[in-house]
Design a protein around this motif. Sequence first.
Motif, PDB file in Angstrom:
ATOM      1  N   GLY A  72      -7.559  -0.939  -4.153  1.00  0.00           N
ATOM      2  CA  GLY A  72      -8.423   0.136  -3.689  1.00  0.00           C
ATOM      3  C   GLY A  72      -7.907   0.784  -2.423  1.00  0.00           C
ATOM      4  N   PRO A  73      -8.712   1.715  -1.873  1.00  0.00           N
ATOM      5  CA  PRO A  73      -8.293   2.455  -0.683  1.00  0.00           C
ATOM      6  C   PRO A  73      -8.548   1.684   0.608  1.00  0.00           C
ATOM      7  N   PHE A  74      -7.544   1.675   1.468  1.00  0.00           N
ATOM      8  CA  PHE A  74      -7.671   1.122   2.815  1.00  0.00           C
ATOM      9  C   PHE A  74      -7.754   2.295   3.779  1.00  0.00           C
ATOM     10  N   ASN A  75      -8.861   2.365   4.503  1.00  0.00           N
ATOM     11  CA  ASN A  75      -9.082   3.460   5.446  1.00  0.00           C
ATOM     12  C   ASN A  75      -8.487   3.109   6.807  1.00  0.00           C
ATOM     13  N   ASP A  76      -7.841   4.084   7.439  1.00  0.00           N
ATOM     14  CA  ASP A  76      -7.262   3.856   8.761  1.00  0.00           C
ATOM     15  C   ASP A  76      -8.337   3.523   9.793  1.00  0.00           C
ATOM     16  N   THR A  77      -9.502   4.122   9.651  1.00  0.00           N
ATOM     17  CA  THR A  77     -10.609   3.837  10.559  1.00  0.00           C
ATOM     18  C   THR A  77     -11.837   3.478   9.730  1.00  0.00           C
ATOM     19  N   LYS A 131      -5.258   8.939   7.224  1.00  0.00           N
ATOM     20  CA  LYS A 131      -6.588   8.558   6.745  1.00  0.00           C
ATOM     21  C   LYS A 131      -6.620   7.361   5.797  1.00  0.00           C
ATOM     22  N   THR A 132      -5.803   7.383   4.739  1.00  0.00           N
ATOM     23  CA  THR A 132      -5.986   6.401   3.665  1.00  0.00           C
ATOM     24  C   THR A 132      -4.670   5.953   3.037  1.00  0.00           C
ATOM     25  N   CYS A 159       0.861  -1.179   0.000  1.00  0.00           N
ATOM     26  CA  CYS A 159       0.000   0.000   0.000  1.00  0.00           C
ATOM     27  C   CYS A 159       0.898   1.231   0.000  1.00  0.00           C
ATOM     28  N   ILE A 160       0.414   2.289  -0.604  1.00  0.00           N
ATOM     29  CA  ILE A 160       1.125   3.564  -0.595  1.00  0.00           C
ATOM     30  C   ILE A 160       0.258   4.571   0.143  1.00  0.00           C
ATOM     31  N   ARG A 161       0.855   5.257   1.085  1.00  0.00           N
ATOM     32  CA  ARG A 161       0.119   6.258   1.853  1.00  0.00           C
ATOM     33  C   ARG A 161      -0.260   7.410   0.919  1.00  0.00           C
TER      34      ARG A 161
END
Length: 155
Positions: free
Chosen positions: A110-115, A91-92, A84-86
């Motif tokens: 796709g996007p991985f959300n921190d919360t 947040k994402t 994953c790339i920050r």
Amino acid sequence: MPYSLKPLPCLHLMLIATIAAGAFVAAGPAAADPQELKMIEHATTDAVTDTGAKGDSAGDILTFANEVFDADDKTKIGTDQGHCIRTVPGKTWECFWTLTLDKGQITVEGPFNDTGDSLFAITGGTGEFAGAQGEMALSAYGTKGDAYTFIYKVK
């Protein structure tokens, strides 16, 4: 006159067959329900490489190669690996990974959300999952922050 009536039933049958075939083509084959695969990932190898400004910043890289267990979290059924790339600090992350099971592989992106929960696109697969499409929902599993529920809806 009787001679001219004989071709009419044949013409009539051809017309009915043509209409029926057209209706079948327009409707298309019945769409199969997606195959649902539920599993638990143990995030034990996650490692962040700090690439830019010190601390959490855009461009940092998260890599992993983790074990994946059945929905009851008892039996190991496969592995996943990816990166994953920050993109938005705090947040994402934008992620790509491959799930490997006995029957083949499934890739997601796709996007991985921190919360909160995250939703990924299934981008392909191999073996029994060749040509896979669909989506994968991810949510936290437990309270330790080291495991995730994956629900793949594969078309």
